[in-house]
Design a protein around this motif. Structure first.
Motif, PDB file in Angstrom:
ATOM      1  N   PHE A   1      -6.966  -0.135   5.631  1.00 11.35           N
ATOM      2  CA  PHE A   1      -8.230  -0.262   4.900  1.00 11.35           C
ATOM      3  C   PHE A   1      -9.372   0.310   5.749  1.00 11.35           C
TER       4      PHE A   1
ATOM      5  N   ILE B   1     -15.732  12.030   3.371  1.00  8.94           N
ATOM      6  CA  ILE B   1     -16.153  12.307   1.997  1.00  8.94           C
ATOM      7  C   ILE B   1     -17.673  12.274   1.872  1.00  8.94           C
TER       8      ILE B   1
ATOM      9  N   LEU C   1      -9.962   7.862  -3.956  1.00  8.14           N
ATOM     10  CA  LEU C   1     -10.700   7.420  -2.782  1.00  8.14           C
ATOM     11  C   LEU C   1     -12.174   7.793  -2.932  1.00  8.14           C
ATOM     12  N   GLU C   2     -12.414   8.978  -3.470  1.00 10.06           N
ATOM     13  CA  GLU C   2     -13.778   9.488  -3.539  1.00 10.06           C
ATOM     14  C   GLU C   2     -14.513   9.033  -4.807  1.00 10.06           C
TER      15      GLU C   2
ATOM     16  N   TRP D   1     -10.276   0.508  -4.702  1.00  6.41           N
ATOM     17  CA  TRP D   1      -9.642   0.116  -3.438  1.00  6.41           C
ATOM     18  C   TRP D   1     -10.519  -0.767  -2.560  1.00  6.41           C
ATOM     19  N   ILE D   2     -11.844  -0.690  -2.766  1.00  3.95           N
ATOM     20  CA  ILE D   2     -12.715  -1.469  -1.866  1.00  3.95           C
ATOM     21  C   ILE D   2     -12.573  -2.973  -2.107  1.00  3.95           C
TER      22      ILE D   2
ATOM     23  N   GLY E   1      -9.391  -4.504  -0.771  1.00  5.80           N
ATOM     24  CA  GLY E   1      -9.465  -4.444   0.688  1.00  5.80           C
ATOM     25  C   GLY E   1     -10.351  -5.544   1.239  1.00  5.80           C
TER      26      GLY E   1
ATOM     27  N   MET F   1      -4.422  -1.153  -3.743  1.00  2.05           N
ATOM     28  CA  MET F   1      -5.054  -0.099  -2.934  1.00  2.05           C
ATOM     29  C   MET F   1      -4.183   1.153  -2.871  1.00  2.05           C
TER      30      MET F   1
ATOM     31  N   PHE G   1       0.837  -1.196   0.000  1.00  6.56           N
ATOM     32  CA  PHE G   1       0.000   0.000   0.000  1.00  6.56           C
ATOM     33  C   PHE G   1       0.875   1.251   0.000  1.00  6.56           C
ATOM     34  N   LEU G   2       1.999   1.191   0.752  1.00  7.82           N
ATOM     35  CA  LEU G   2       2.910   2.325   0.803  1.00  7.82           C
ATOM     36  C   LEU G   2       3.777   2.398  -0.447  1.00  7.82           C
TER      37      LEU G   2
ATOM     38  N   TRP H   1     -14.221   4.411  -5.981  1.00  6.01           N
ATOM     39  CA  TRP H   1     -14.175   3.562  -4.786  1.00  6.01           C
ATOM     40  C   TRP H   1     -13.910   2.100  -5.110  1.00  6.01           C
TER      41      TRP H   1
ATOM     42  N   LEU I   1      -7.039  11.552  -2.760  1.00  5.88           N
ATOM     43  CA  LEU I   1      -8.450  11.710  -2.403  1.00  5.88           C
ATOM     44  C   LEU I   1      -9.371  11.508  -3.592  1.00  5.88           C
TER      45      LEU I   1
ATOM     46  N   ALA J   1      -5.344   4.621  -3.726  1.00  8.19           N
ATOM     47  CA  ALA J   1      -6.351   5.273  -2.881  1.00  8.19           C
ATOM     48  C   ALA J   1      -5.732   6.298  -1.943  1.00  8.19           C
TER      49      ALA J   1
END
Lengths: 315, 324
Positions: free
Chosen positions: B152, B163, A276-277, A283-284, A287, A267, A251-252, A280, A273, A270
């Protein structure tokens, strides 16, 4: 000839109920090895059974069937579908920002993530068995040295050191496996040492020694196999932890490198932002896949612990 | 007790030495030195006309000396509180660290407070109502919590609470430009601290539950009940005090993973702390800064462990380290 047959033969004329009960008990215990008993108890742990089914399906889907089920090339880019939601143009889970099919990458990523977890755990277990076994078996100064070293290793902020070493070696799937394996054997080594300490003074060890089994033979054929139940449980939880740590590193951006997918690096994007927004699904799904597989492995570990715990023998 | 502390300190110092030597060696033996990373490769071509320039630069920075000599110089300075300059930021490492320590401590302490405030009461409830529906639900939640990657959970929290619901800000430690206020700080702290703290809740809950169940089976608890004490007095005065003793050690053991988690959380929430700093430092090969931050994490972990052990001896009179 076992005792019970003689007894029943003698009392044959009037087949008392006590003898019948005895015979029944013996019949029941036929094929009642410790392994069978453990399997029976494991089956009773419903979540563990569910976990095994889930993991089996995942392993089959990710290893032999990934190409078949995926339907798209792993790193293939579809320029008509950049960052599109699930269902778009036949992309089951959508596409990432490079236009790669997420479902295909999720399957291949699972292959990578689970492999990292399994191989890192193997390295870790080998180190733990070796150091813990030697420390417990030889005791004295060697034990003291190894255990102080273990104590010192336990004080390290592992994740920070992990990141440093991986960055130094240049992040790659193999370096992650090796470094994850080399850091993190401490707990299991302690566990094995404790087991060996309590086992090595038992009579059967003395008997083995009396008939001339060499020291190494005693350690490897008589002591370590008896720590197997503890080891199996530790290894199961270890794989779960390995998958989680790989996810964190990737992830890093310090773990498995793109374009090779792993659940962690899927992920990675993500962190912005916007993704992430607005995106989705990118990354979902990885995860959730990580969470479900780790949960399943943890359930199996819990079931194994219950099944292999000698204190639960009479259940 | 004094002897014990001294002996533990005597163990801490060699570990710190060892860490500094290994880190120093690793980054100094790696191909490429800070001078290389300072100069744009395209510019390097032009520098070909001045062959002595690079040599002079290395000499000025002391990079031409053998590695052991460089380590000794570093050590001499470090012992006087000088960790050198950050090669990328051009300010003393101590100064960079100084700015970043407070945010990291704020985050980790808040996270720990959340773990304690949620983990211990829930563990107590779970033990007192053993095998109740609530106990099963909590046990199941602990499982889930241990299985979902912390970052996560953090990502999901940002997605849901900042958000979609817009309750909390997603990044930073405070609103830039706004006048500093406690409320603003808190709003920024809640999400990252909860995300980090929840990882601890699971293990604290589990330990509190098991430890309390053990204690409740002890004879002095039966005795207290037999005397006719009310259940709450038995629980709070007699059982819980003893049950929380082993939990103290768990707090100490959690500290390394707390910092590890903080690293990821700081990246996600753009938190200006030590974790994000050390990742940047590693990516930029800023090795004075790497050494500095690693020593910081190491020292803090070791000291926290020492404090935990001492606290354990202090709260549990049965433990006598001196005799051991």
């Amino acid at each position: 000839m076992p005792m019970w047959t003689r007894a029943s033969a003698m009392m044959k004329p009037n087949h008392s109920s006590a003898v019948q009960a005895l015979e029944q008990a013996v019949r029941r215990s036929k094929g009642d090895s410790p392994g069978n008993r453990a399997w029976r108890r494991f089956r009773r742990h419903r979540l563990a059974l569910l976990g095994s089914i889930v993991i089996t399906i995942m392993l089959i889907a990710c290893y032999p069937l990934a190409d078949l089920l995926g339907g798209w090339p792993r790193d293939g880019i579809n320029l008509d579908a950049i960052g599109k939601p699930p269902g778009y143009l036949g992309h089951l889970l959508g596409t990432d920002m490079a236009g790669r099919d997420l479902w295909t990458r999720l399957l291949h990523g699972g292959r990578i993530s689970l492999s990292v977890g399994i191989i890192a755990t193997s390295i870790r277990m080998a180190l733990a068995i070796f150091l813990g076994g030697i420390a417990g078996f030889y005791g004295g100064r060697i034990d003291n040295l190894i255990m102080r070293f273990t104590d010192a290793m336990m004080l390290f902020p592992t994740f920070v050191v992990l990141i440093m070493v991986v960055t130094y070696l240049k992040p790659s799937i193999y370096n992650v496996m090796i470094v994850l394996g080399i850091l993190g054997w401490e707990g299991t080594a302690r566990l094995i040492r404790g087991q060996i300490l309590s086992l090595k003074n038992q009579d059967y060890v003395l008997a083995a020694r009396t008939v001339g089994v060499p020291e190494m033979g005693i350690l490897f054929t008589h002591l370590l196999p008896n720590t197997m139940s503890v080891l199996v449980v530790a290894a199961t939880f270890g794989v779960a932890g390995g998958v989680l740590t790989e996810a964190g590193l990737s992830f890093l951006g310090l773990g498995v490198q793109l374009p090779t997918p792993s659940w962690g690096n899927m992920m990675n994007s993500a962190q912005t932002l916007n993704i992430l927004e607005q995106h989705w699904w990118i990354w979902i799904f990885p995860g959730l896949a990580t969470a479900i597989s780790v949960l399943a492995i943890n359930f199996i570990g819990d079931g194994l612990r219950d099944a292999l715990d000698p204190r639960g023998m009479d259940r | 007790m004094g002897m014990y502390i001294l002996r533990r300190l005597a163990l801490v110092i060699p570990i710190l030495f060892f860490m500094s030597i290994v880190t120093f060696a690793l980054w100094n033996l790696a191909p490429g030195d800070p001078i290389d990373s300072l100069i744009n490769p395209e510019e390097l071509e032009k520098l070909g006309q001045y062959p002595d320039l690079l040599k002079d630069l290395r000499q000025a920075y002391g990079l031409d000396k053998p590695i052991w000599e460089r380590y000794l110089i570093w050590l001499r300075e470090a012992l006087q509180g000088n960790l050198g300059y950050s090669f990328v930021r051009h300010i003393p490492v101590v100064e960079v660290l100084g700015e970043r320590i407070a945010p990291t401590l704020r985050l980790t302490l808040a996270a720990m407070a959340i773990s304690l405030l949620l983990g211990i009461p829930l563990g107590v409830v779970s033990a007192v109502r053993q095998y109740s529906l609530l106990d099963y639900i909590l046990t199941f939640l602990v499982f889930i919590w241990n299985s979902v990657p912390g970052f996560f959970i953090a990502l999901s929290m940002v997605y849901i609470f900042s958000i979609r619901l817009k309750w909390f800000p997603a990044i930073g430690m405070n609103t830039t430009g706004a006048p500093p206020s406690l409320w603003d700080d808190l709003r920024h702290l809640i999400l990252p601290a909860t995300a980090l703290g929840l990882e601890g809740v699971a293990s604290l809950l589990r330990y509190t539950r098991n430890s309390l169940l053990d204690v409740l089976r002890q004879e002095y608890v039966t005795m207290a009940r037999a005397k006719g004490l009310s259940e709450s007095v038995v629980l709070l005065r007699h059982a819980l005090r003893n049950a929380l003793l082993p939990v103290v050690t768990i707090l100490g053991l959690r500290i390394p993973s707390l910092f590890g988690g903080a690293l990821l959380i700081e990246v996600i929430f753009n938190w200006p702390g030590m974790g994000r700093l050390s990742i940047q430092a590693m990516q930029q090969q800023d090795y004075n800064l790497i050494l500095g931050s690693l020593l910081f994490f190491g020292t803090l972990t070791l000291v926290a462990n020492l404090v935990t052990d001492i606290a354990y001896a202090y709260v549990d009179p049965r433990i006598r380290y001196d005799e051991a």
